[in-house]
Write a protein that holds these residues in place. Structure first.
Motif, PDB file in Angstrom:
ATOM      1  N   UNK A 129       4.145   3.465 -20.126  1.00 14.67           N
ATOM      2  CA  UNK A 129       5.426   2.780 -20.303  1.00 14.67           C
ATOM      3  C   UNK A 129       5.421   1.529 -19.427  1.00 14.67           C
ATOM      4  N   UNK A 130       6.444   0.694 -19.588  1.00 15.57           N
ATOM      5  CA  UNK A 130       6.465  -0.604 -18.915  1.00 15.57           C
ATOM      6  C   UNK A 130       6.394  -0.466 -17.391  1.00 15.57           C
ATOM      7  N   UNK A 131       7.157   0.478 -16.836  1.00 12.20           N
ATOM      8  CA  UNK A 131       7.182   0.641 -15.379  1.00 12.20           C
ATOM      9  C   UNK A 131       5.839   1.129 -14.866  1.00 12.20           C
ATOM     10  N   UNK A 132       5.218   2.044 -15.607  1.00 15.81           N
ATOM     11  CA  UNK A 132       3.904   2.553 -15.204  1.00 15.81           C
ATOM     12  C   UNK A 132       2.857   1.441 -15.243  1.00 15.81           C
ATOM     13  N   UNK A 133       2.961   0.553 -16.237  1.00 16.00           N
ATOM     14  CA  UNK A 133       2.043  -0.576 -16.314  1.00 16.00           C
ATOM     15  C   UNK A 133       2.189  -1.483 -15.095  1.00 16.00           C
ATOM     16  N   UNK A 134       3.434  -1.726 -14.680  1.00 20.58           N
ATOM     17  CA  UNK A 134       3.669  -2.568 -13.509  1.00 20.58           C
ATOM     18  C   UNK A 134       3.060  -1.953 -12.257  1.00 20.58           C
TER      19      UNK A 134
ATOM     20  N   UNK B 151       3.380   5.900  -2.935  1.00 26.61           N
ATOM     21  CA  UNK B 151       4.172   7.107  -2.683  1.00 26.61           C
ATOM     22  C   UNK B 151       5.646   6.765  -2.467  1.00 26.61           C
ATOM     23  N   UNK B 152       5.884   5.613  -1.854  1.00 24.49           N
ATOM     24  CA  UNK B 152       7.272   5.180  -1.667  1.00 24.49           C
ATOM     25  C   UNK B 152       7.911   4.789  -2.994  1.00 24.49           C
ATOM     26  N   UNK B 153       7.159   4.109  -3.840  1.00 22.07           N
ATOM     27  CA  UNK B 153       7.702   3.655  -5.119  1.00 22.07           C
ATOM     28  C   UNK B 153       8.079   4.818  -6.031  1.00 22.07           C
ATOM     29  N   UNK B 154       7.315   5.911  -5.939  1.00 21.77           N
ATOM     30  CA  UNK B 154       7.614   7.067  -6.790  1.00 21.77           C
ATOM     31  C   UNK B 154       8.578   8.035  -6.120  1.00 21.77           C
ATOM     32  N   UNK B 155       9.068   7.687  -4.913  1.00 21.17           N
ATOM     33  CA  UNK B 155      10.101   8.483  -4.264  1.00 21.17           C
ATOM     34  C   UNK B 155       9.617   9.636  -3.407  1.00 21.17           C
ATOM     35  N   UNK B 156       8.306   9.683  -3.098  1.00 24.68           N
ATOM     36  CA  UNK B 156       7.775  10.786  -2.287  1.00 24.68           C
ATOM     37  C   UNK B 156       7.929  10.500  -0.796  1.00 24.68           C
ATOM     38  N   UNK B 157       7.776   9.240  -0.398  1.00 23.48           N
ATOM     39  CA  UNK B 157       7.783   8.861   1.018  1.00 23.48           C
ATOM     40  C   UNK B 157       8.761   7.711   1.221  1.00 23.48           C
ATOM     41  N   UNK B 158       9.664   7.882   2.190  1.00 23.38           N
ATOM     42  CA  UNK B 158      10.655   6.842   2.463  1.00 23.38           C
ATOM     43  C   UNK B 158      10.128   5.849   3.485  1.00 23.38           C
ATOM     44  N   UNK B 159      10.732   4.654   3.497  1.00 24.38           N
ATOM     45  CA  UNK B 159      10.345   3.648   4.485  1.00 24.38           C
ATOM     46  C   UNK B 159      10.655   4.128   5.893  1.00 24.38           C
TER      47      UNK B 159
ATOM     48  N   UNK C 119       4.887  -0.770   5.253  1.00 22.68           N
ATOM     49  CA  UNK C 119       6.209  -0.314   5.688  1.00 22.68           C
ATOM     50  C   UNK C 119       7.294  -1.316   5.272  1.00 22.68           C
ATOM     51  N   UNK C 120       6.995  -2.612   5.375  1.00 17.61           N
ATOM     52  CA  UNK C 120       7.961  -3.644   4.982  1.00 17.61           C
ATOM     53  C   UNK C 120       8.240  -3.585   3.482  1.00 17.61           C
ATOM     54  N   UNK C 121       7.186  -3.459   2.672  1.00 19.18           N
ATOM     55  CA  UNK C 121       7.369  -3.370   1.220  1.00 19.18           C
ATOM     56  C   UNK C 121       8.199  -2.135   0.866  1.00 19.18           C
ATOM     57  N   UNK C 122       7.917  -1.008   1.547  1.00 19.48           N
ATOM     58  CA  UNK C 122       8.668   0.220   1.297  1.00 19.48           C
ATOM     59  C   UNK C 122      10.128   0.049   1.695  1.00 19.48           C
ATOM     60  N   UNK C 123      10.370  -0.644   2.804  1.00 22.75           N
ATOM     61  CA  UNK C 123      11.755  -0.875   3.256  1.00 22.75           C
ATOM     62  C   UNK C 123      12.521  -1.734   2.256  1.00 22.75           C
ATOM     63  N   UNK C 124      11.878  -2.788   1.740  1.00 21.18           N
ATOM     64  CA  UNK C 124      12.531  -3.644   0.749  1.00 21.18           C
ATOM     65  C   UNK C 124      12.831  -2.857  -0.531  1.00 21.18           C
TER      66      UNK C 124
ATOM     67  N   UNK D 168      16.607  -2.047  -2.073  1.00 21.95           N
ATOM     68  CA  UNK D 168      17.022  -2.359  -3.441  1.00 21.95           C
ATOM     69  C   UNK D 168      17.493  -1.106  -4.168  1.00 21.95           C
ATOM     70  N   UNK D 169      16.768   0.001  -3.962  1.00 17.94           N
ATOM     71  CA  UNK D 169      17.147   1.255  -4.613  1.00 17.94           C
ATOM     72  C   UNK D 169      18.518   1.733  -4.135  1.00 17.94           C
ATOM     73  N   UNK D 170      18.792   1.568  -2.829  1.00 17.02           N
ATOM     74  CA  UNK D 170      20.095   1.978  -2.285  1.00 17.02           C
ATOM     75  C   UNK D 170      21.216   1.119  -2.858  1.00 17.02           C
ATOM     76  N   UNK D 171      20.962  -0.179  -3.026  1.00 16.98           N
ATOM     77  CA  UNK D 171      21.976  -1.066  -3.602  1.00 16.98           C
ATOM     78  C   UNK D 171      22.264  -0.692  -5.050  1.00 16.98           C
ATOM     79  N   UNK D 172      21.203  -0.386  -5.800  1.00 18.01           N
ATOM     80  CA  UNK D 172      21.403   0.008  -7.204  1.00 18.01           C
ATOM     81  C   UNK D 172      22.178   1.313  -7.303  1.00 18.01           C
ATOM     82  N   UNK D 173      21.851   2.266  -6.415  1.00 16.20           N
ATOM     83  CA  UNK D 173      22.555   3.549  -6.426  1.00 16.20           C
ATOM     84  C   UNK D 173      24.019   3.364  -6.073  1.00 16.20           C
TER      85      UNK D 173
END
Length: 252
Positions: free
Chosen positions: A97-102, A174-182, A227-232, A236-241
């Motif tokens: 799917x599109x997200x997996x491709x990215x 791991x952060x992008x898929x929600x397993x590990x937080x920043x 760590x910086x990429x995970x924090x960003x 963004x995920x928190x703002x969307x939620x």
């Protein structure tokens, strides 16, 4: 596509990859002497600087040929990697799917250069490691190293350092898929720095502090970039939620 069509496509991709690897392996076999000379250089330096015997030892009739074949295919896998990696990508991408491709594109675009950079760093410190390890032998002892064992040791070293450089990419994934937080990544910075320091201290002689820092600094920087990429991403995920919750609250 039907199962038969998938199998035909897979056969085509494998055939192209095999041809690319075979062609580059032939080139690697022809120029194997160059790589063997580069691998032998640390041992030659030890023999010249210490005055004791140090050389590669071929303890089987076919071992010299086997080493050349190993070098040829190692060179082929690296040199032909753009071709066979593309073939793997071309076979898998229609089912993503599109997200997996990215995620896949981002992972490959960062992991491959970092892995090659790690292998280059491993090659840089390799002579120091060999000098350190063989330095434990007495002046009266010979260091006649089994050629196959020596080659396997260097390949494993380069792979270890290359993979170490790619670890931050896995952390981000791991952060992008929600397993590990920043937050968890940042909390573990002390352990990460200690682990990196111990790894680089083992990989470089104690007297060669410069090599140790040249290897450790980029690994530490890569960890904090991850760590910086995970924090960003978490921000963004928190703002969307929060936005979704606000919209749901307004509807109620």
């Amino acid at each position: 596509m039907s199962l038969g069509a998938h199998l035909v496509e897979l056969k085509k991709r494998l055939f192209i990859s095999a041809i690319a690897i075979l062609v580059t392996a032939i080139a690697g076999f022809i120029f194997a002497d160059f790589f063997i000379s580069a691998l032998r250089a640390p041992i030659t330096n030890i023999a010249e600087s210490t005055g004791r015997g140090a050389a590669l030892n071929y303890d089987a009739v076919t071992q010299a040929f086997d080493i050349r074949v190993q070098i040829a295919f190692t060179v082929a896998i690296v040199a032909a990697s753009p071709i066979w990696l593309y073939q793997v990508w071309a076979f898998l991408v229609p089912g993503l799917v599109r997200k997996e491709k990215q995620y896949a594109v981002g992972f490959l675009a960062t992991a491959i250069p970092l892995f090659l950079a790690g292998c280059a760093a491993g090659w840089y410190v390799m002579p120091n490691i060999i000098t350190l390890m063989l330095g434990f032998a007495g002046d009266q002892d010979l260091s006649n190293l089994n050629a196959k064992y020596y080659y396997d040791f260097i390949v494993k070293l380069l792979l270890a350092v290359g993979i170490a450089f790619v670890v931050p990419v896995f952390v981000v994934l791991l952060n992008l898929v929600g397993v590990l937080s920043a937050e968890a990544i940042l909390k573990g910075w002390r352990i990460a720095i200690l682990t990196i320091t111990v790894f680089t201290a083992i990989a470089t002689p104690a007297a060669d502090v410069i090599s140790m820092f040249l290897l450790a600094i980029p690994m530490i920087v890569l960890y904090f970039i991850a760590a910086l990429i995970a924090w960003l991403h978490d921000r963004r995920a928190a703002k969307r939620a929060a936005k979704v919750e606000a919209e749901l609250g307004a509807d109620v």
